[in-house]
Design a protein around this motif. Structure first.
Motif, short mmCIF file in Angstrom:
data_model
loop_
_atom_site.label_atom_id
_atom_site.label_comp_id
_atom_site.label_asym_id
_atom_site.label_seq_id
_atom_site.Cartn_x
_atom_site.Cartn_y
_atom_site.Cartn_z
N MET A 52 0.84 -1.21 0.00
CA MET A 52 0.00 0.00 0.00
C MET A 52 0.87 1.26 0.00
O MET A 52 0.56 2.24 -0.67
CB MET A 52 -0.94 -0.02 1.21
N SER A 53 1.99 1.22 0.73
CA SER A 53 2.88 2.38 0.78
C SER A 53 3.57 2.61 -0.57
O SER A 53 3.65 3.74 -1.05
CB SER A 53 3.93 2.16 1.87
N ILE A 54 4.06 1.54 -1.19
CA ILE A 54 4.78 1.66 -2.46
C ILE A 54 3.85 2.14 -3.57
O ILE A 54 4.21 3.00 -4.39
CB ILE A 54 5.42 0.31 -2.84
N GLY A 101 -8.02 -2.91 -0.12
CA GLY A 101 -9.07 -3.26 -1.08
C GLY A 101 -8.61 -4.33 -2.03
O GLY A 101 -7.59 -5.00 -1.84
N ARG A 102 -9.36 -4.46 -3.13
CA ARG A 102 -9.11 -5.52 -4.10
C ARG A 102 -7.72 -5.42 -4.72
O ARG A 102 -7.07 -6.43 -4.98
CB ARG A 102 -10.19 -5.45 -5.17
N ASP A 103 -7.27 -4.18 -5.00
CA ASP A 103 -5.96 -4.01 -5.64
C ASP A 103 -4.84 -4.57 -4.78
O ASP A 103 -3.86 -5.13 -5.30
CB ASP A 103 -5.70 -2.53 -5.93
N ALA A 125 -2.22 -7.51 -5.89
CA ALA A 125 -0.78 -7.28 -5.82
C ALA A 125 -0.10 -8.36 -5.00
O ALA A 125 0.98 -8.86 -5.36
CB ALA A 125 -0.50 -5.90 -5.22
N MET A 126 -0.72 -8.77 -3.90
CA MET A 126 -0.13 -9.81 -3.06
C MET A 126 -0.10 -11.15 -3.80
O MET A 126 0.86 -11.92 -3.68
CB MET A 126 -0.92 -9.94 -1.76
N ARG A 127 -1.15 -11.44 -4.57
CA ARG A 127 -1.14 -12.68 -5.35
C ARG A 127 -0.05 -12.66 -6.41
O ARG A 127 0.61 -13.67 -6.67
CB ARG A 127 -2.51 -12.91 -5.99
N THR A 154 6.60 -2.34 -11.86
CA THR A 154 6.45 -2.64 -13.29
C THR A 154 5.09 -3.26 -13.56
O THR A 154 4.40 -2.91 -14.54
CB THR A 154 7.57 -3.60 -13.73
N TRP A 155 4.71 -4.22 -12.69
CA TRP A 155 3.38 -4.87 -12.84
C TRP A 155 2.27 -3.84 -12.71
O TRP A 155 1.31 -3.83 -13.50
CB TRP A 155 3.25 -5.95 -11.77
N TRP A 156 2.37 -2.95 -11.77
CA TRP A 156 1.34 -1.96 -11.50
C TRP A 156 1.19 -1.01 -12.68
O TRP A 156 0.08 -0.69 -13.11
CB TRP A 156 1.71 -1.18 -10.23
#
Length: 474
Positions: free
Chosen positions: A430-432, A438-440, A444-446, A469-471
């Motif tokens: 969440m910080s990065i 929430g869902r995002d 991201a964790m998955r 990069t993924w985000w």
């Protein structure tokens, strides 16, 4: 069975046990009869270890409590209504029950409790002749009104009264007969077996919890196969766990395949062998044994005859897991046992892909992750599932599983696989990314977990770079 002299010596040793001797003296001083009864007498005569100390007496429950209280470390009600008082004397826990002469109404297995006046009368209402034995104390005299010792010598299970009357009084005794064949290695006499077959449907009046407990005791015997075969042959299994007899799939001359029922029994035998090899001296593993006997119960529902005479059972692992969960729930097994057994059945075919093609480290990690706390049981179940008579095939599968276990150990040493987690936690994500819960965050964790499984530990800096990069690519 040991020699007569050895048996008498064992009974004498049992009577001289400090807690037994103290109870015998106390009841004699109070003017009451006392006798060791049932299992401990039977096991002493057979030369088996004696674990439980069960007594019977002419004293009523209140009198039992008064006699025992001065010499016991603790006294409690096991079931005063049924005449049973429990006590602890030193290291021994004992149960003492008033003589009984119960009557049954034929519609329930719960008796109308009636106290009796004689030891012989109490013994004749018991389940089997080999359990209708008593040792009068303190004189150490064996009481055997139904020739139970002869049946012990012959290795036969039969009832003190006619089996129709005995099983009519308490249908659960039919399942106990199967359990004793497994525990003692005895056979059930023909008249008793016929009564089990003709009265199998009477088991429906017994609660699911009692059936579950009896089935569990059978499965935890050293050699449960004999007991399970008796349940199937008499039709009792059709009433309590029909998925097992359903494994006896019909085969014709054009469609040849393994006998799934016999295969499952062999898998159970072999799983017990691995269990004892890996954990010698430990208590039997009920979860593993349930999974072993039930692992193929999805096959009857998924059987398909293919062109050329082949037989397929596609997805029988998934179907079997659902069927096992449904049956074990109906039998009132606890959630932990149900979930563990279902998970093992669901995963029991996964390894065979490893034997056919080399797995990447990522695939090995997923195997460990999916098995979770059931990994060691899965090892044993999967090895036990190899029952082929083709030595070359069996060796190939065995070597492949040896290799898989070696790779798991090596990866664990490298990466601490028991705690596979993303390189970043939710707060860091969440910080990065500058986002709120929430869902995002879950997505991201998955993503990070998949990275961890595919490539191993990346470190915080590299994981952050990949995350960004993924985000951005989203």
């Amino acid at each position: 069975m040991q020699s007569v002299a050895e048996s008498l010596e064992r009974l004498g040793d049992l009577a001289r046990t400090p807690s037994v001797a103290r109870l015998a003296d106390a009841f004699q001083a109070a003017g009451h009869e006392l006798a060791l009864v049932g299992g401990p007498v039977r096991d002493a005569l057979l030369g088996r270890a004696v674990h439980d100390l069960d007594f019977t007496t002419d004293a009523r429950p209140d009198d039992i409590a008064r006699v025992v209280a001065p010499i016991a470390d603790a006294v409690w009600d096991v079931g005063r209504k049924y005449g049973t008082i429990g006590a602890r004397l030193g290291d021994d826990t004992v149960e003492i029950t008033t003589y009984r002469s119960d009557s049954y109404d034929g519609t329930t297995r719960k008796p109308e409790v009636e106290f009796g006046d004689t030891l012989e009368g109490d013994l004749m209402r018991r389940d089997f002749t080999v359990n209708a034995l008593a040792l009068r104390l303190p004189e150490v005299r064996l009481v055997d009104p139904s020739s139970g010792v002869e049946d012990l010598i012959a290795g036969v299970i039969t009832t003190p009264s006619s089996p129709q009357i005995s099983f009519g009084d308490d249908p659960l005794r039919m399942m106990r007969a199967a359990r004793f064949t497994a525990q003692l290695g005895f056979t059930v006499d023909e008249a008793t077996r016929e009564a089990m077959s003709s009265m199998a449907d009477r088991i429906e009046i017994v609660s699911a919890e009692r059936v579950r407990d009896e089935l569990s005791k059978l499965l935890m015997a050293d050699e449960p196969r004999r007991g399970l075969e008796l349940l199937v042959e008499t039709g009792l299994a059709d009433e309590v766990i029909p998925e097992i007899p359903a494994l006896r799939l019909e085969a014709d001359e054009h469609h040849h395949h393994k006998d799934v029922y016999q295969h499952s029994l062999t898998v159970l035998d072999q799983a017990i062998g691995y269990e004892k090899e890996r954990h010698p001296g430990e208590a039997p593993d009920l979860v593993l044994r349930l999974a072993a006997i039930l692992h193929d119960i999805g096959k009857p529902a998924t059987r398909r005859f293919e062109p050329g005479g082949a037989v397929s059972f596609y997805h029988h692992d998934l179907v079997g897991a659902k069927l096992a969960k449904k049956r074990l729930t109906a039998l009132r097994f606890d959630k932990s046992t149900i979930d563990s057994v279902a998970r093992l059945i669901e995963l029991h075919l996964r390894f065979f892909g490893y034997a056919d093609a080399h797995w990447t480290d990522s695939a090995v990690r997923r195997y460990v992750r999916d098995a979770g706390p059931e990994l060691e049981r899965l090892h044993m179940l999967t090895r036990a599932d190899v029952t082929t008579r083709n030595r070359r095939k069996a060796d190939r599968l065995g070597f492949a599983y040896d290799d898989l276990e070696t790779r798991i150990r090596e990866l664990r040493e490298q990466e601490e696989m028991d705690a596979v987690r993303p390189d970043l936690n939710g707060e860091q994500v969440m910080s990065i990314l500058g986002i709120r819960p929430g869902r995002d965050v879950g997505q991201a964790m998955r993503f990070l977990l998949e990275l961890r499984l595919d490539e191993g530990p990346l470190g915080e800096e590299e994981a952050t770079r990949r995350l960004l990069t993924w985000w951005e690519s989203r």
